[in-house]
Design an enzyme around this catalytic site. Structure first.
Site, PDB file in Angstrom:
ATOM      1  NE  ARG A  95      44.219  70.360  95.398  1.00  0.00           N
ATOM      2  CZ  ARG A  95      45.403  70.968  95.304  1.00  0.00           C
ATOM      3  NH1 ARG A  95      45.491  72.276  95.440  1.00  0.00           N
ATOM      4  NH2 ARG A  95      46.504  70.286  95.099  1.00  0.00           N
ATOM      5  CE  LYS A 199      47.125  69.060  91.285  1.00  0.00           C
ATOM      6  NZ  LYS A 199      47.462  70.408  90.807  1.00  0.00           N
ATOM      7  CD  GLU A 235      44.325  77.803  88.174  1.00  0.00           C
ATOM      8  OE1 GLU A 235      45.271  77.610  88.952  1.00  0.00           O
ATOM      9  OE2 GLU A 235      43.341  77.054  88.114  1.00  0.00           O
TER      10      GLU A 235
END
Ligand code: PLP
Length: 369
Positions: A95, A199, A235
């Site tokens: 990620r 992120k 989310e």
């Protein structure tokens, strides 16, 4: 004093005096962090352990000016066999590469990502909570552009560091209670086709003010709908949306979670899906989730999931209308039995209390630290 290889003599160190049972989730100084640098034309260096929690940063570093900055969060556990292992660190390494690609940074290859984690855990092994306390060592990798640029260009130097903090179990004794989430009328977390899937540091601070406002009126979390149409659930500000249907005639539930290009691919969510399917025999659906479904009571339980708390049950969702009026939607009858069952399996797997934990291949390194 730092030795030549970057490790410092253990004799100087005073073992930490930590009340393991009462650890929270806040910064605590440890012995060291580990720091690597990538330079154009030279690649990654061998890294070094650093004692002081400070660094010298160029005043024109792109990480400070232009948001070339990404982080990760994962946990290491002292397991039932007494060894310390990270939970699915390969997923975080992957990620970080995705996040780096989104803002043109050079990410550490998985081999360096993993080795950095192993080094810093090993040097700070005294800070890993004992087995049975429910605590863990929170591992925070950070990657940012440390090379100077004044024009908008990518940096030619990147710093990758990993720091660790001992943290307590979020819910002492398992999942209980519930929180309230708020959907603001004029607020998006990410742009359509933007960077919500990465992120990146820059994705988070815009929610800080709105979260404080939400807390003032009795809400704990912000929930976001998809930024393009505001009809589907995306989310929460730092956790994924998950939902369960009530038990069917065969004693099974359906675990539903949104598919969206503007949400982060949570490792916790992926693990919970595997557990729901393989250990509990439930159905799993990853698909667009119309907010209408939540409103009309399709789900008996809703939750927020992520590394820090694993699952936070959401009992109420406030929906702010255009005129500022907040409509409150109650989820199910307040039962959190489904989340409890999932959480129990998840925590048992993390610390190696389930017999076949090795077969899952989720722990690294195999031999432990
Ligand atoms: C980190 C994060 C999550 C949770 O991901 P995990 O891998 O489960 O910790 C979910 N949503 C957002 C926006 C996040 O930043």
């Amino acid at each position: 004093m730092a030795a030549a290889n970057g490790t410092h003599a253990r004799e100087e160190r005073q073992k930490p005096d930590i009340d393991w049972k009462n650890l929270g989730f806040s910064y605590i100084p440890t012995y060291s962090h580990v720091e690597y640098k990538w330079r154009k034309g030279q690649g990654w260096d061998d890294g070094r352990l650093v004692k002081e929690p400070y660094m010298n940063i160029h005043i024109a570093a792109t990480g400070l000016h232009y948001g070339q900055s990404s982080f990760e969060g994962l946990k290491a556990y002292r397991m039932k066999d007494g060894k310390v292992r990270l939970f699915r660190p390969d997923k975080n390494a992957e990620r970080m590469q995705i996040s780096a690609d989104a803002v043109c940074m050079v990410a550490p290859p998985p081999s360096i990502f993993l080795e950095a984690c192993r080094r810093v855990i090993s040097d700070n092994i005294d800070f890993v909570p004992p087995y049975g306390t429910g605590g863990s060592l929170y591992v925070r990798p950070l990657l940012f552009g440390s090379g100077p640029q004044i024009g908008l260009h990518e940096a030619d130097e990147y710093t990758f560091l990993v720091l660790v903090i001992p943290v307590g179990e979020y819910y002492k004794g398992g999942v209980s209670g519930s929180v309230k989430a708020l959907i603001r009328n004029k607020l998006d977390r990410a742009a359509p086709h933007g960077t919500g899937h990465a992120k990146l540091g820059g994705n988070y601070p815009a929610a800080l003010g709105p979260v404080n406002e939400a807390v003032k009126i009795g809400y704990n979390l912000l929930l976001f709908l998809d930024p393009a149409t505001h009809t589907h659930v995306d989310e929460f500000s730092s956790s994924n949306f998950i939902a369960l249907t009530s038990l069917d005639a065969e004693g099974r539930r359906t675990y539903v979670t949104p598919q969206s290009e503007s949400i982060l691919n949570s490792v916790t969510n992926r693990t919970l899906r595997e557990i729901a399917e393989k250990r509990l025999g439930w159905k799993v659906e990853v698909r667009k989730v119309p907010f209408e479904e939540v409103k009309k009571g399709t789900y008996s339980e809703v939750g927020a999931c992520g590394t820090a708390a694993v699952i936070s049950p959401v009992g109420t969702i406030g929906y702010e209308h255009e005129d500022g009026r907040i409509e409150e939607i109650k989820i199910g009858d307040g039962s959190v039995e489904g989340w409890k069952a999932l959480f129990k399996e998840f925590s048992a797997l993390q610390v190696g209390e389930v017999e076949d934990w090795e077969k899952w291949g989720y722990h690294w390194p195999a031999e432990g630290i």
